[in-house]
Design an enzyme around this catalytic site. Structure first.
Site, PDB file in Angstrom:
ATOM      1  N   ASP A  44       0.854  -1.192   0.000  1.00 25.72           N
ATOM      2  CA  ASP A  44       0.000   0.000   0.000  1.00 25.72           C
ATOM      3  C   ASP A  44       0.898   1.253   0.000  1.00 25.72           C
ATOM      4  OD1 ASP A  44      -2.435   1.388   0.346  1.00 25.72           O
ATOM      5  OD2 ASP A  44      -2.319   1.309   2.531  1.00 25.72           O
ATOM      6  N   HIS A  45       0.562   2.246  -0.808  1.00 23.80           N
ATOM      7  CA  HIS A  45       1.233   3.552  -0.784  1.00 23.80           C
ATOM      8  C   HIS A  45       2.761   3.524  -0.849  1.00 23.80           C
ATOM      9  CE1 HIS A  45      -2.238   6.080  -0.277  1.00 23.80           C
ATOM     10  NE2 HIS A  45      -2.697   5.291   0.672  1.00 23.80           N
TER      11      HIS A  45
ATOM     12  N   HIS B 130      -7.753   9.866   4.177  1.00 27.98           N
ATOM     13  CA  HIS B 130      -7.290   8.874   5.148  1.00 27.98           C
ATOM     14  C   HIS B 130      -7.555   9.345   6.578  1.00 27.98           C
ATOM     15  CE1 HIS B 130      -4.622   8.085   1.601  1.00 27.98           C
ATOM     16  NE2 HIS B 130      -5.063   6.868   1.844  1.00 27.98           N
TER      17      HIS B 130
ATOM     18  N   HIS C  49      -9.697   4.764  -1.260  1.00 23.28           N
ATOM     19  CA  HIS C  49      -8.890   4.821  -0.034  1.00 23.28           C
ATOM     20  C   HIS C  49      -9.703   5.550   1.030  1.00 23.28           C
ATOM     21  CE1 HIS C  49      -4.688   3.659  -1.320  1.00 23.28           C
ATOM     22  NE2 HIS C  49      -5.407   3.498  -2.418  1.00 23.28           N
ATOM     23  N   GLY C  50      -9.241   5.436   2.281  1.00 21.70           N
ATOM     24  CA  GLY C  50      -9.899   6.198   3.351  1.00 21.70           C
ATOM     25  C   GLY C  50     -11.280   5.676   3.684  1.00 21.70           C
ATOM     26  N   GLY C  51     -11.422   4.346   3.731  1.00 18.38           N
ATOM     27  CA  GLY C  51     -12.735   3.753   4.020  1.00 18.38           C
ATOM     28  C   GLY C  51     -13.273   4.113   5.395  1.00 18.38           C
TER      29      GLY C  51
ATOM     30  N   ASN D 256     -10.196   0.449   0.883  1.00 16.23           N
ATOM     31  CA  ASN D 256      -9.140   0.350   1.892  1.00 16.23           C
ATOM     32  C   ASN D 256      -9.659   0.762   3.271  1.00 16.23           C
ATOM     33  OD1 ASN D 256      -7.549  -0.079  -0.341  1.00 16.23           O
ATOM     34  ND2 ASN D 256      -6.022   1.452   0.177  1.00 16.23           N
TER      35      ASN D 256
ATOM     36  N   THR E 227      -7.561   2.791   9.656  1.00 17.14           N
ATOM     37  CA  THR E 227      -7.697   3.463  10.950  1.00 17.14           C
ATOM     38  C   THR E 227      -8.782   2.850  11.847  1.00 17.14           C
ATOM     39  OG1 THR E 227      -6.980   5.500   9.886  1.00 17.14           O
ATOM     40  CG2 THR E 227      -8.043   5.721  12.039  1.00 17.14           C
TER      41      THR E 227
HETATM   42  P1  13P Z   1      -8.333   4.740   6.527  1.00 14.73           P
HETATM   43  O1  13P Z   1      -7.214   4.697   7.509  1.00 14.73           O
HETATM   44  O2  13P Z   1      -8.995   6.064   6.474  1.00 14.73           O
HETATM   45  O3  13P Z   1      -9.300   3.622   6.715  1.00 14.73           O
HETATM   46  O4  13P Z   1      -7.686   4.558   5.071  1.00 14.73           O
HETATM   47  C1  13P Z   1      -6.936   3.423   4.797  1.00 14.73           C
HETATM   48  C2  13P Z   1      -6.263   3.528   3.487  1.00 14.73           C
HETATM   49  O5  13P Z   1      -6.750   4.134   2.572  1.00 14.73           O
HETATM   50  C3  13P Z   1      -4.972   2.836   3.351  1.00 14.73           C
HETATM   51  O6  13P Z   1      -4.390   3.064   2.116  1.00 14.73           O
END
Ligand code: 13P
Length: 281
Positions: free
Chosen positions: A84-85, A181, A209-211, A231, A234
């Site tokens: 990831d990333h 995120h 991303h940023g689910g 994704n 957090t």
């Molecule tokens: P969150 O931490 O907001 O769930 O996002 C996770 C993410 O996109 C990892 O690439």
């Protein structure tokens, strides 16, 4: 357990009108939590980890791949091992050499042309080895684990998306449509018209991303409009931390093994909630 490419899972998602969750894992407990809570859905799962996690936890790509293979071998599940990333081409190549079946090159901090050039280099390296490649166009703001007002994001331009996909040859594309995120300070409003246009232009699986913190309803709409991978980090990770703290608060003389197990159970409940949103339509 079958280790598969992410492409296989994305095609399955496409066929069934669902999305596959991609969950960041950090250790033995979280790897097993992901398998244990997702096996029954028979959709497969994307297990992911980012270079920043490797740095923080002092493990390397090889150790991670071996750990997943060892810990998951008795589960009846298809797993894509995803980086990831990665912000450097070399990180993607190193992960591929170590056995990752999918990588994300994140060129969102680069110029459009550099993003294309580097994404293309990763695709060239990955294609021979049958590894799936995700790239990002636009910039998903925020930081995992923190609260954001997503004001550092740059939304994906649908007019550039087709050219980006054609010139890079990536298998799937991460989009910025109002997602960020980490925890959101206020409820995010996803730009679904933009998502429609990006999907129309590219016709490839799109990645959200940023689910964390996006409502179930919004996630379901996004899935209908072309999102095939979501994704989560957090929100799921935090359940583990809170579970650990709660276990200690309730019993200050608790052993680590018991506190860890309580934490894992809390994490698994959260994974199950997210799994249901992604795979039941
Ligand atoms: P969150 O931490 O907001 O769930 O996002 C996770 C993410 O996109 C990892 O690439």
């Amino acid at each position: 357990m079958n280790i598969v490419t992410m492409k296989v899972l994305l095609e399955r998602a496409e066929k069934n009108g669902i999305a596959i969750p991609a969950i960041n894992v950090s250790n033995m407990e979280t790897i097993k939590a992901v398998c244990e809570s997702t096996e029954k859905y028979k959709t497969g799962i994307i297990m992911q980890i980012s270079p920043i996690q490797f740095e923080m936890q002092k493990i390397n790509y090889y150790e991670f791949v071996e750990m997943v293979k060892l810990l998951c071998k008795n589960f009846d599940i298809d797993i894509a091992i995803h980086l990831d990333h990665a912000t450097e081409v070399k990180q993607c190549c190193d992960a591929i050499d170590a056995g990752f079946t999918s990588v994300m090159y994140d060129g969102s901090a680069q110029s459009y042309e550099t993003n294309i050039e580097n994404s293309r280099r990763v695709v060239l390296y990955a294609k021979d080895k049958g590894v799936t490649v995700e790239a990002e166009l636009g910039k998903v703001g925020g930081t995992e684990g923190e609260a954001s007002d997503n004001n550092d994001d740059v939304l994906t331009d649908p007019n550039l998306a087709k050219e980006f996909v054609n010139r890079t040859g990536v298998d799937c594309l991460a989009v910025a449509i109002g997602n960020a995120h980490g925890f959101y300070k206020k409820e995010p409003k996803l730009d679904f018209d933009r998502l429609d246009k990006i999907y129309e232009e590219t016709k490839i699986p799109l990645v959200l991303h940023g689910g964390t913190g996006i409502t179930d309803e919004a996630l379901k709409i996004a899935i209908k409009k072309g999102i095939k991978k979501i994704n989560f980090f957090t929100e799921i990770d935090r359940e583990f931390v809170l579970g650990f703290i709660k276990a200690h608060e309730e019993n200050p003389s608790i052993y680590m093994m018991k506190a860890q197990e309580d934490a894992r159970q809390m994490m698994m409940k959260k994974i199950d909630e997210k799994m249901k949103v992604c795979v039941f339509n």
